[in-house]
Design a protein around this motif. Structure first.
Motif, PDB file in Angstrom:
ATOM      1  N   PHE A  23       0.337   8.762 -10.084  1.00 52.06           N
ATOM      2  CA  PHE A  23       0.137  10.373  -9.777  1.00 52.06           C
ATOM      3  C   PHE A  23      -0.922  10.736  -8.932  1.00 52.06           C
ATOM      4  N   ASP A  27      -0.317  10.925  -4.622  1.00 52.95           N
ATOM      5  CA  ASP A  27      -0.869  12.343  -3.701  1.00 52.95           C
ATOM      6  C   ASP A  27      -2.300  11.754  -2.903  1.00 52.95           C
ATOM      7  N   HIS A  28      -2.570  11.069  -2.737  1.00 48.48           N
ATOM      8  CA  HIS A  28      -3.781  10.451  -1.842  1.00 48.48           C
ATOM      9  C   HIS A  28      -5.079  11.516  -2.397  1.00 48.48           C
ATOM     10  N   GLU A  29      -5.091  11.097  -3.991  1.00 49.14           N
ATOM     11  CA  GLU A  29      -6.370  11.105  -4.053  1.00 49.14           C
ATOM     12  C   GLU A  29      -7.450  10.184  -4.413  1.00 49.14           C
TER      13      GLU A  29
END
Length: 66
Positions: A23, A27-29
């Motif tokens: 996840f 979400d490019h976290e």
């Protein structure tokens, strides 16, 4: 090792990878080491609870014959 414990730890591993790795990647976290480490006991306990409940449900179903 009891079957429900092994099953629970497998569930824990799967859920950990999905929620803590996949996840955030989607979400490019950025990864936070503290968050990753805190997720291990959280998902271990959650997986063991799932493994126990699934085993309990399976044994209850076998007793009632449904």
């Amino acid at each position: 090792m009891k079957k429900w414990v092994r099953s629970g730890l497998v569930w824990a591993g799967i859920l950990y990878v999905i929620t803590m790795v996949l996840f955030p990647l989607a979400d490019h976290e950025s990864f936070n080491t503290e968050k990753l480490l805190l997720g291990i006991p959280l998902w271990a306990v959650t997986g063991l609870i799932l493994g126990y409940l699934f085993e309990k449900k399976k044994s209850k179903k076998a007793v009632t014959g449904k």
